[in-house]
Scaffold this active site. Structure first.
Site, mmCIF file in Angstrom:
data_model
loop_
_atom_site.group_PDB
_atom_site.id
_atom_site.type_symbol
_atom_site.label_atom_id
_atom_site.label_comp_id
_atom_site.label_asym_id
_atom_site.label_seq_id
_atom_site.Cartn_x
_atom_site.Cartn_y
_atom_site.Cartn_z
ATOM 1 N N GLU A 154 0.816 -1.228 0.000
ATOM 2 C CA GLU A 154 0.000 0.000 0.000
ATOM 3 C C GLU A 154 0.845 1.273 0.000
ATOM 4 O O GLU A 154 0.816 2.062 0.942
ATOM 5 C CB GLU A 154 -0.958 0.006 1.177
ATOM 6 C CG GLU A 154 -2.006 -1.083 1.071
ATOM 7 C CD GLU A 154 -2.983 -1.094 2.240
ATOM 8 O OE1 GLU A 154 -2.705 -0.434 3.255
ATOM 9 O OE2 GLU A 154 -4.005 -1.768 2.129
ATOM 10 N N GLU A 307 -6.493 -7.915 -0.498
ATOM 11 C CA GLU A 307 -6.798 -7.951 0.934
ATOM 12 C C GLU A 307 -8.253 -7.607 1.152
ATOM 13 O O GLU A 307 -8.771 -6.661 0.550
ATOM 14 C CB GLU A 307 -6.006 -6.880 1.707
ATOM 15 C CG GLU A 307 -4.587 -7.205 2.010
ATOM 16 C CD GLU A 307 -3.943 -6.099 2.866
ATOM 17 O OE1 GLU A 307 -4.639 -5.437 3.653
ATOM 18 O OE2 GLU A 307 -2.731 -5.908 2.700
HETATM 19 C C1 GAL Z 1 -4.215 -2.944 5.129
HETATM 20 C C2 GAL Z 1 -2.753 -3.340 5.251
HETATM 21 C C3 GAL Z 1 -2.611 -4.593 6.073
HETATM 22 C C4 GAL Z 1 -3.396 -4.497 7.338
HETATM 23 C C5 GAL Z 1 -4.816 -4.162 6.999
HETATM 24 C C6 GAL Z 1 -5.685 -4.033 8.197
HETATM 25 O O1 GAL Z 1 -4.396 -1.656 4.693
HETATM 26 O O2 GAL Z 1 -2.182 -3.553 3.996
HETATM 27 O O3 GAL Z 1 -1.252 -4.788 6.358
HETATM 28 O O4 GAL Z 1 -2.838 -3.518 8.162
HETATM 29 O O5 GAL Z 1 -4.852 -2.947 6.334
HETATM 30 O O6 GAL Z 1 -7.000 -3.693 7.799
#
Ligand code: GAL
Length: 661
Positions: A154, A307
């Site tokens: 990110e 994710e």
């Molecule tokens: C994302 C990040 C992850 C984790 C997640 C939690 O933005 O890439 O590492 O922190 O958020 O929601």
């Protein structure tokens, strides 16, 4: 030669999670193997934040632990999405290179102890990042378990330090050519801001009052280019040793420090992360909003959800739970819109550390839990959808999205704090989603003639090229809706003179906005057709357009609020206030009718989401998601891949993937 398709290597759609086994020990790894088989996991993202373990001191690597995990996953049939750990430099790095720490606009230098604490413009950071990316690629570049590379995590961290200042000046010289041109672009003739040497030019640090808007906009553009350059360096270091696809996980939708159109062009496959910001039906709408953007960034190419949370909804600083069934519905919501699978953050919920309370595929309660049962059920469903791999989605409406316009609405000195770009973009998408219409996002300078309808919210900044592109779109037969406060400024954030929006677009709309009249917070106005507006109003006159509704209050009483212009073979519609949700939905419904746009799958009741994926050879699948608590009969029963049987109805909250429709 890079193998661009990840699904070829996986033999189907991807299903899995970020895997951080370094938090655990042998017995847990054994259980992980067993549970991953049960959940049909076929892809695990390794090493995202593992820098301190991989390089315990400068240039001394320890790969033995990672070798063991990769080999174990491989033996278990799980492919690896290997990350470079550069989003989290270890403490030894920041102690050795304190100049590479982030500095805030007010001059505060941050310290290690969290993550993302680095300045991308710091030479020491950049070379350390290239070095570890290269070392990983050399070691694992052709490992049989390796499916893809996940550079960083990110991207988006900004910094205002002296390295940043130096890099910003280099960028500004290349963009503007001379100090005179920079002074002109930034309007420094006002407030005595004229620069007489490059050394005087700074990043937009904390100031007494409004920052210069041109400087703020250029700073965003500069950082975006800097981020993309940093990505390219790692990608190229990897490509020297590996032929697997390289990507980075973009964070959508509310975090806009990058020109995502430009970034997506550098990725072998677009991957994005998604966390809804409200539960229930709003979360499903958010999933669709996200997925439509992700697909559009890659020009419609297959992409991957990198994710999502099993049970995470970010409601400001509160984390809410998802509804039962959402793990499957959100997963299919993304797959419906072109994702080649679904990856979660993270596989196993941490027992300690910064994200202990973040949801995961295996929760603290262990496998005997609702969450793991739903994960397993979802994994089984995804495993049945392999035939969808490589198929795409087609949309008949485009919503315009321009990072410059987003940044333009973030500068100081605007007339209303409620001109929020992200909200405007999501509001434009929502009624189209409710109407069952699949939406692409497009840059206003893109060719959009294939869409019968184009919606343009919040294009406060509109380049000359974009204004001409949209004029031509209408002239050639398109239906365009332009919304309030659009085309007020050019690409340098200079006001458009002689009336808004930008001249060539005004021609297609047949109007001229003479004055903006922002409304008070919570003020609502009524238009002559009974609809309600808020936030903004405008004094405009028609120059060829017909008036569809007028204002009914104050000095604007009787003057046009909402117009339509027949121009060339198309129509330019202009809406000068922000309509309430129901009125806006009615307007969108009217436009869909005018433009002849049908829902993707006609005949379904409200609350049933349906998207068709098309294979190049003509095969098709309808992905159907029932967001209502009622069973819904299917107008056209067909073979459902989820049950491997003929489906006649969707159960309450249920899903289906129908083949051949
Ligand atoms: C994302 C990040 C992850 C984790 C997640 C939690 O933005 O890439 O590492 O922190 O958020 O929601």
């Amino acid at each position: 030669m890079t193998t661009r398709s990840i699904t070829d290597r996986l033999g189907g759609l991807a299903f899995g999670g970020d895997y951080n086994p370094e938090q655990w020990d042998e017995p847990v790894w054994k259980e992980d193997d067993e549970l991953m088989r049960r959940a049909r996991v076929n892809l695990a993202t390794l090493g995202v934040f593992s820098w301190a373990l991989l390089e315990p001191e400068e240039a001394r690597y320890d790969f033995a632990w990672l070798d063991a995990h990769i080999d174990r996953l491989h033996a278990n049939g799980v492919a690896v999405d290997l990350a470079t750990p550069t989003a989290s430099p270890p403490p030894w790095f920041t102690l050795a290179h304190p100049d590479a720490l982030v500095v805030r606009p007010d001059g505060t230098r941050l310290v290690h102890g969290s993550r993302d604490t680095y300045c991308l413009a710091a030479p020491a950071y950049r070379s350390a990042a290239r070095r570890i990316a290269s070392a990983l690629a050399e070691r694992y570049g052709d490992h049989p378990a390796l499916a893809m590379w996940h550079v960083h995590n990110e991207y988006g961290t900004l910094c205002w330090c002296d390295h940043t200042a130096a890099a910003f000046r280099v960028w500004l010289r290349a963009r503007h050519g001379s100090l005179d041109a920079l002074n002109e672009a930034w309007g420094t003739a006002f407030w005595s801001q004229r620069y007489t040497s490059w050394e005087q030019v700074l990043p937009p640090r904390a100031t007494q009052w409004h920052k210069n808007p041109g400087q703020a906009l250029d700073f965003h553009r500069f950082w975006s280019d800097e981020i993309i350059a940093a990505y390219r360096e790692q990608r190229d270091a990897i490509r020297a040793h590996s032929d697997r696809p390289v990507t980075t996980n973009l964070m959508l939708p509310a975090y806009q420090n990058i020109d995502l159109w430009a970034f997506a062009r550098e990725l072998d496959v677009v991957t994005c992360d998604q966390y809804p910001s409200a539960p229930g039906l709003a979360a499903a709408a958010d999933v669709a909003f996200h997925a439509d953007r992700a697909r559009s960034l890659g020009g419609g190419r297959p992409w991957l959800l990198m994710e999502q949370g099993t049970n995470t909804v970010y409601d400001g600083d509160r984390v809410l739970a998802k509804d039962p069934g959402d793990i499957l519905r959100h997963t299919l919501g993304h797959i419906a819109r072109g994702s080649e699978g679904a990856i979660f953050f993270q596989w196993r919920q941490s027992r300690a550390g910064a994200e202990t309370w973040h949801s995961a595929m295996v929760p603290h309660a262990g496998p005997d839990s609702r969450i793991f049962r739903e994960v397993t059920q979802t994994g089984e469903v995804v495993a049945r959808l392999g035939e969808l791999a490589g198929s795409t989605v087609s949309a008949s409406v485009a919503v315009l999205h321009d990072p410059d316009a987003w940044w333009a609405l973030g500068v100081d000195g605007l007339p209303s704090p409620e001109l929020d770009y992200h909200t405007a973009l999501a509001r434009a998408h929502r009624p189209l989603w409710d109407a069952g219409v699949t939406v692409d996002f497009a840059h206003p300078e893109h060719e959009v003639s294939r869409y019968p309808l184009v919606v343009a919210p919040a294009l406060f900044l509109l380049s000359d090229r974009a204004a001409e592109n949209l004029r031509r779109y209408v002239a050639d037969g398109g239906t365009l809706l332009v919304q309030h406060a659009s085309g007020y400024a050019d690409g340098r954030l200079h006001a458009r003179l002689g009336g808004y929006p930008a001249a060539p677009l005004r021609e297609a709309l047949g109007i001229r906005v003479e004055e903006y009249r922002p409304l008070r917070q919570d003020e609502r106005i009524t238009l002559s057709d009974g609809s309600h507006g808020a936030v903004w109003s405008e004094s405009l006159r028609t120059e060829g357009a017909e008036t569809l509704a007028t204002y009914t209050h104050g000095m604007l009483t009787g003057s046009p609020a909402f117009t339509r212009h027949h121009y060339g073979t198309g129509q330019g519609w202009y809406l000068s206030t922000r309509l309430d949700d129901t009125d806006y939905a009615a307007l969108v419904g009217r436009l869909l009718k005018e433009a002849g746009v049908e829902p993707d799958v006609p005949g379904l009741p409200a609350g049933v989401e349906a998207v068709t994926r098309h294979a190049p050879d003509g095969r098709r699948w309808q992905v159907l998601l029932n967001h209502t608590p009622e069973a819904v009969p299917l107008p056209d029963p067909a073979h459902d891949l989820l049950t491997d049987a003929l489906a006649h109805e969707l159960p309450p909250g249920g899903c289906a993937v129908l083949r051949g429709h």
